[in-house]
Scaffold this motif. Structure first.
Motif, PDB file in Angstrom:
ATOM      1  N   ASN A 755       0.861  -1.191   0.000  1.00  0.00           N
ATOM      2  CA  ASN A 755       0.000   0.000   0.000  1.00  0.00           C
ATOM      3  C   ASN A 755       0.894   1.235   0.000  1.00  0.00           C
ATOM      4  O   ASN A 755       2.062   1.170   0.388  1.00  0.00           O
ATOM      5  CB  ASN A 755      -0.929   0.002   1.225  1.00  0.00           C
ATOM      6  CG  ASN A 755      -2.177   0.838   0.994  1.00  0.00           C
ATOM      7  OD1 ASN A 755      -2.301   1.527  -0.023  1.00  0.00           O
ATOM      8  ND2 ASN A 755      -3.094   0.800   1.943  1.00  0.00           N
ATOM      9  N   TYR A 756       0.343   2.354  -0.417  1.00  0.00           N
ATOM     10  CA  TYR A 756       1.124   3.589  -0.442  1.00  0.00           C
ATOM     11  C   TYR A 756       0.174   4.770  -0.603  1.00  0.00           C
ATOM     12  O   TYR A 756      -1.008   4.612  -0.921  1.00  0.00           O
ATOM     13  CB  TYR A 756       2.138   3.575  -1.596  1.00  0.00           C
ATOM     14  CG  TYR A 756       1.513   3.424  -2.949  1.00  0.00           C
ATOM     15  CD1 TYR A 756       0.999   4.528  -3.643  1.00  0.00           C
ATOM     16  CD2 TYR A 756       1.413   2.161  -3.558  1.00  0.00           C
ATOM     17  CE1 TYR A 756       0.392   4.395  -4.879  1.00  0.00           C
ATOM     18  CE2 TYR A 756       0.801   2.014  -4.778  1.00  0.00           C
ATOM     19  CZ  TYR A 756       0.293   3.130  -5.446  1.00  0.00           C
ATOM     20  OH  TYR A 756      -0.316   2.981  -6.675  1.00  0.00           O
ATOM     21  N   PHE A 757       0.716   5.975  -0.359  1.00  0.00           N
ATOM     22  CA  PHE A 757       0.011   7.195  -0.752  1.00  0.00           C
ATOM     23  C   PHE A 757       1.034   8.277  -1.085  1.00  0.00           C
ATOM     24  O   PHE A 757       2.191   8.226  -0.644  1.00  0.00           O
ATOM     25  CB  PHE A 757      -0.986   7.675   0.313  1.00  0.00           C
ATOM     26  CG  PHE A 757      -0.377   8.211   1.576  1.00  0.00           C
ATOM     27  CD1 PHE A 757       0.249   9.462   1.617  1.00  0.00           C
ATOM     28  CD2 PHE A 757      -0.447   7.484   2.766  1.00  0.00           C
ATOM     29  CE1 PHE A 757       0.800   9.971   2.784  1.00  0.00           C
ATOM     30  CE2 PHE A 757       0.096   7.987   3.940  1.00  0.00           C
ATOM     31  CZ  PHE A 757       0.726   9.230   3.952  1.00  0.00           C
ATOM     32  N   VAL A 758       0.591   9.234  -1.884  1.00  0.00           N
ATOM     33  CA  VAL A 758       1.411  10.392  -2.242  1.00  0.00           C
ATOM     34  C   VAL A 758       0.601  11.639  -1.930  1.00  0.00           C
ATOM     35  O   VAL A 758      -0.575  11.731  -2.294  1.00  0.00           O
ATOM     36  CB  VAL A 758       1.772  10.369  -3.749  1.00  0.00           C
ATOM     37  CG1 VAL A 758       2.602  11.608  -4.116  1.00  0.00           C
ATOM     38  CG2 VAL A 758       2.518   9.094  -4.115  1.00  0.00           C
ATOM     39  N   THR A 759       1.214  12.566  -1.223  1.00  0.00           N
ATOM     40  CA  THR A 759       0.488  13.805  -0.905  1.00  0.00           C
ATOM     41  C   THR A 759       0.431  14.700  -2.137  1.00  0.00           C
ATOM     42  O   THR A 759       1.299  14.640  -3.012  1.00  0.00           O
ATOM     43  CB  THR A 759       1.163  14.575   0.247  1.00  0.00           C
ATOM     44  OG1 THR A 759       2.464  14.983  -0.164  1.00  0.00           O
ATOM     45  CG2 THR A 759       1.251  13.714   1.502  1.00  0.00           C
ATOM     46  N   ARG A 760      -0.593  15.533  -2.158  1.00  0.00           N
ATOM     47  CA  ARG A 760      -0.763  16.474  -3.267  1.00  0.00           C
ATOM     48  C   ARG A 760      -1.172  17.833  -2.704  1.00  0.00           C
ATOM     49  O   ARG A 760      -2.228  18.360  -3.015  1.00  0.00           O
ATOM     50  CB  ARG A 760      -1.834  15.950  -4.239  1.00  0.00           C
ATOM     51  CG  ARG A 760      -1.520  14.617  -4.878  1.00  0.00           C
ATOM     52  CD  ARG A 760      -0.361  14.735  -5.866  1.00  0.00           C
ATOM     53  NE  ARG A 760      -0.091  13.464  -6.552  1.00  0.00           N
ATOM     54  CZ  ARG A 760       0.846  13.306  -7.480  1.00  0.00           C
ATOM     55  NH1 ARG A 760       1.608  14.336  -7.821  1.00  0.00           N
ATOM     56  NH2 ARG A 760       1.037  12.139  -8.055  1.00  0.00           N
TER      57      ARG A 760
END
Length: 826
Positions: A755-760
């Motif tokens: 799993n992962y996320f990238v901030t925007r």
């Protein structure tokens, strides 16, 4: 002077005795002129009788010689000598206060070496001289050892002041529980059967304090453990009651010795190590510390009557601050503090009264009774309750201000544009339950940090980050620490040269920080002949990447003159910590009980009238006496909110002289902790960029589970790397990050993330930034100008209004507390 005055009285008395003796001898002599002499003697006798009557009248009473003293018939409180004048005649009265005197006979009892009390005085004098700095005079002895204590009845319907007998020692416990009629071991609990209303009433009058001969020095103050390195009488405490083991000479040497900051911090048993409210001697550069022996400027402004002799104020302020840090989970009240004011004499009455004012001031300023306290009754008196306030923005600054204002007793409504609170604090738990801050999560310097205070109030543990940060090259090699140390030295030397360059430069002579660094670097290489290896050049790029992370911008936009403007102010010292539970754990608690309207973006603020009108984008309108704007700097720059009248030109110029910095984060959850063997328990590790154009792309990786049970890494994207990922899909960003990790851990398997996320943040409609910085040609003064209120009706808070602590949640929080104090004071 005292001895001289005593001698004068003795000469006058003996002279009078000799004159009387001569008159008696003359009356019995016979010299042939008896009738004439008899007639003359009768005349003289009548005159003498009249003089003696007048003399007797004078001897019956003698007024206090202190100009302005209201005691017409002084009474000796000491009763030490068998010849004590009581309420009768003495050759001299010694004035301690209006209402407290001792006679010349009791003075002699202690002062004369052949008298019974001399050794008591001499013994006290030795202790005072060993611990204190002030003169150990007999008046000081009387005030410190002989004056009776006064205590106030704790029954709510009474509150009368009683004078205890000299045999009874006042303690905090007795003061907290005393009630009129309380029985003591001795038959009479007080030396006077009533509360002596006249004497107590005088203490309340403003002039009474000016007639006080000696300042009050507290015994057993809660501040004592914090201030053992100070002379007690310099910080409002009695040297005879000091537990310090230092001698006078040792203390003097300690004051003169240069000791590095933090090395002298006093550890108080049972106290959070991050609570250090007082500077220690020769210590400086620690945020939110006060000098225990000096009044601050705002204190002098609020309490000008203490400017000449601040001892009483310092004693009270130090007591209150120490009490707050010993029990920050409960509201500190006058009832909590008053019992700890242990000082002899009527001045205790005055101290208890002044303590109310000091505690109120410190509460309003947010020095005490702040954070996430649960408040049942308003902290400020009713006169402060007549304001209603609208707070725009429910980030750290808005929540801090709203919590303070509501605790003060005001009516507060919060308008938040987005569907959540927190602003640039946004915690994510989607990666296996590990809390990862999409925005802030690290506390930079915990000593006196309000985030540490609130963590203590909530019993939240902060994870201390270690200092070790191993640097790895793509290919898997670890960088020799000696190379890292050497390049760190050169990097800081370059910044030192920039600091020297800017000393005599005006704003219009400013230049981009990136250009100036390159110029200094090239000059150094040319003049020194030093040649760095390829690896050393890459390590230097790593340090430049960290600088871009700190600024939130590429270095070609940052002011070389003012890039670190806040370093001129005391900063938070101590440990850097990771809030493993996230900043939301603190902000959510701040938000409890507040009236927060989410999804209410503000479109216009009209402050042209007495009442401020706030209009949301859907047309809903609110009115208030005061409005606090806490939106991010970008939204002010883009005129998202229309002000009527427009904001002053000075403020608009300041708003546009700051930059809206931007960094992004990527967080990845793995099936196992592949990095443990190589990192060996470090909290983070660095990535040496393979080339300057890759600088800022995943420069540092943080282990987000210090317990070592779950497998989450977070990395930062900064500088030129930020725009390079703007149009990339999240998966592509995550893939690039994994690719870098496989280069750093080439010798082992690096699995695909689960799993992962990238901030925007650049796309976040209501933020559009991370934190502010000073642009080329700008100045740190812009922070102060943005913080200025407009017409006492529109106020501003947020990290971009805090010149001392910008770019941080701490700075945002403190700006909210600051504005709450301003709103309350107006």
């Amino acid at each position: 002077m005292i001895c001289g005055q005593l001698t004068d009285y003795t000469v006058n008395a003996s002279g009078a005795r000799r004159a009387k003796k001569r008159t008696a001898m003359e009356s019995s002599s016979g010299d042939g002129q008896s009738s004439l002499r008899s007639s003359g003697r009768q005349t003289k006798r009548k005159a003498t009788d009249t003089e003696e009557e007048e003399d007797q009248s004078e001897k019956k009473y003698r007024k206090c010689e202190k100009a302005g003293c209201s005691a017409t018939y002084p009474v000796c409180f000491a009763s030490a000598s068998e010849r004590c004048a009581k309420n009768g005649y003495t050759s001299r009265w010694y004035h301690l206060s209006c209402g407290e005197h001792f006679c010349n006979e009791c003075f002699d009892h202690y002062y004369r070496s052949h008298k019974d009390g001399y050794e008591t005085y001499a013994s006290w004098k030795r202790v005072w001289t060993g611990n204190g700095k002030s003169e150990p005079s007999l008046k000081a002895f009387m005030a410190d050892q002989q004056l009776p204590y006064w205590v106030q009845c704790t029954k709510p319907d009474c509150g009368k002041w009683r004078q205890l007998t000299k045999e009874i020692q006042l303690t905090a416990s007795l003061a907290a529980t005393y009630r009129c009629g309380m029985k003591f071991n001795n038959p009479c609990p007080y030396s006077e059967p009533c509360c002596v209303p006249q004497r107590v009433a005088e203490v309340i009058d403003s002039w009474w304090h000016s007639m006080l001969i000696l300042p009050p020095l507290f015994k057993d103050s809660p501040a004592n453990p914090f201030l053992t390195a100070y002379y007690p009488d310099c910080v409002g405490m009695s040297p005879s009651g000091s537990t310090s083991n230092h001698s006078h000479a040792e203390l003097r040497a300690e004051h003169c010795r240069a000791i590095p900051p933090q090395s002298k911090s006093i550890g108080v048993p049972g106290l959070c190590p991050y609570f250090q409210p007082f500077y220690q001697p020769n210590e400086c550069g620690k945020a939110l510390c006060v000098r225990p022996d000096m009044m601050e400027l705002d204190e002098l402004y609020e309490f000008p009557e203490f400017s000449r002799d601040p001892t009483m104020y310092l004693a009270l302020r130090n007591l209150i601050l120490a009490s707050w840090h010993r029990g920050c989970k409960e509201v500190l009240t006058p009832q909590n503090c008053a019992p700890h004011i242990i000082v002899r004499g009527l001045v205790r009455v005055r101290c208890v009264q002044e303590m109310d004012r000091v505690l109120l001031f410190m509460t309003r300023k947010g020095l005490i009774n702040t954070g996430v306290l649960s408040v049942k009754q308003p902290l400020l008196p009713e006169r402060y309750h007549n304001k209603n306030v609208i707070v725009i923005g429910a980030g750290a600054s808005g929540l801090a201000a709203a919590r303070q204002l509501q605790n003060f007793g005001m009516q507060v409504v919060m308008l938040e544009a987005s569907e959540r609170i927190g602003g640039r604090v946004w915690d994510d738990t989607s990666l296996g339950g590990v809390t990862v801050g999409r925005g802030a999560q690290i506390v930079n310097g915990c000593v006196n940090n309000p985030i540490a205070l609130m963590s203590e109030q909530l019993s939240i543990n902060m994870h201390k980050l270690g200092e070790r940060c191993d640097l790895f090259q793509e290919g898997g090699s670890a960088t020799d620490p000696a190379i890292d140390k050497r390049m760190d030295f050169h990097f800081n030397a370059i910044l030192d040269v920039v600091s020297e360059w800017r000393k005599d430069k005006s704003q219009n002579q400013d230049t981009p920080l990136g250009e100036k660094i390159q110029e200094v670097y090239k000059t150094f290489l040319q003049e020194s002949g030093v040649q760095f290896s390829q690896l050393e050049e890459k390590v230097l790029q790593f340090h430049l990447s960290n600088l871009e992370y700190a600024c939130g911008s590429t270095l070609d936009q940052v002011s070389a003159r003012s890039w670190d403007h806040n370093e001129f102010f005391a900063q938070f010292s101590g440990d850097h910590t990771l809030l493993t539970e996230g900043y939301s754990s603190v902000l959510n608690k701040l938000a409890e009980g507040l009236d927060i309207r989410i999804k209410s973006p503000v479109q216009a603020i009209d402050y042209s009238g007495d009442i401020v009108k706030v209009t949301s984008s859907n047309g809903t309108q609110w009115t208030a006496q005061k409005v606090l704007v806490t939106v991010p700097l970008t939204l002010l720059q883009k005129n998202i909110i229309q002000f009527n009248p427009p904001l002053p030109e000075r403020k608009l110029k300041a708003i546009h002289s700051l930059g809206a910095g931007l960094i992004e984060k990527v967080a990845l959850q793995f099936p196992f902790r592949f990095w443990d063997g190589k990192i060996q328990g470090a909290d983070y590790f660095g990535h040496i960029p393979p080339s300057p154009d890759k600088r800022g792309m995943f420069g540092v990786f943080y282990d987000m589970d210090p317990q070592g049970k779950r497998s989450v890494l977070m990395s930062v994207i900064s500088g030129e790397a930020v725009p390079s990922i703007r149009d990339m899909e999240d998966k592509d960003v995550a893939d690039q990050c994994v690719k870098v990790l496989r280069e750093l851990f080439k010798e082992q398997e690096v699995p695909d993330p689960v799993n992962y996320f990238v901030t925007r943040w650049s796309r976040d409609m209501w933020s559009q930034m991370s934190y502010s910085f000073v642009k080329t040609g700008g100045s740190g003064e812009a922070y102060d100008i943005i913080a200025e209120d407009v017409q006492g009706k529109v106020f501003f808070a947020g990290e971009a209004t805090n010149r001392h602590f910008p770019q941080t949640v701490t700075g945002a929080y403190l700006s909210g507390v600051r504005e709450a104090s301003k709103i309350a004071a107006l």
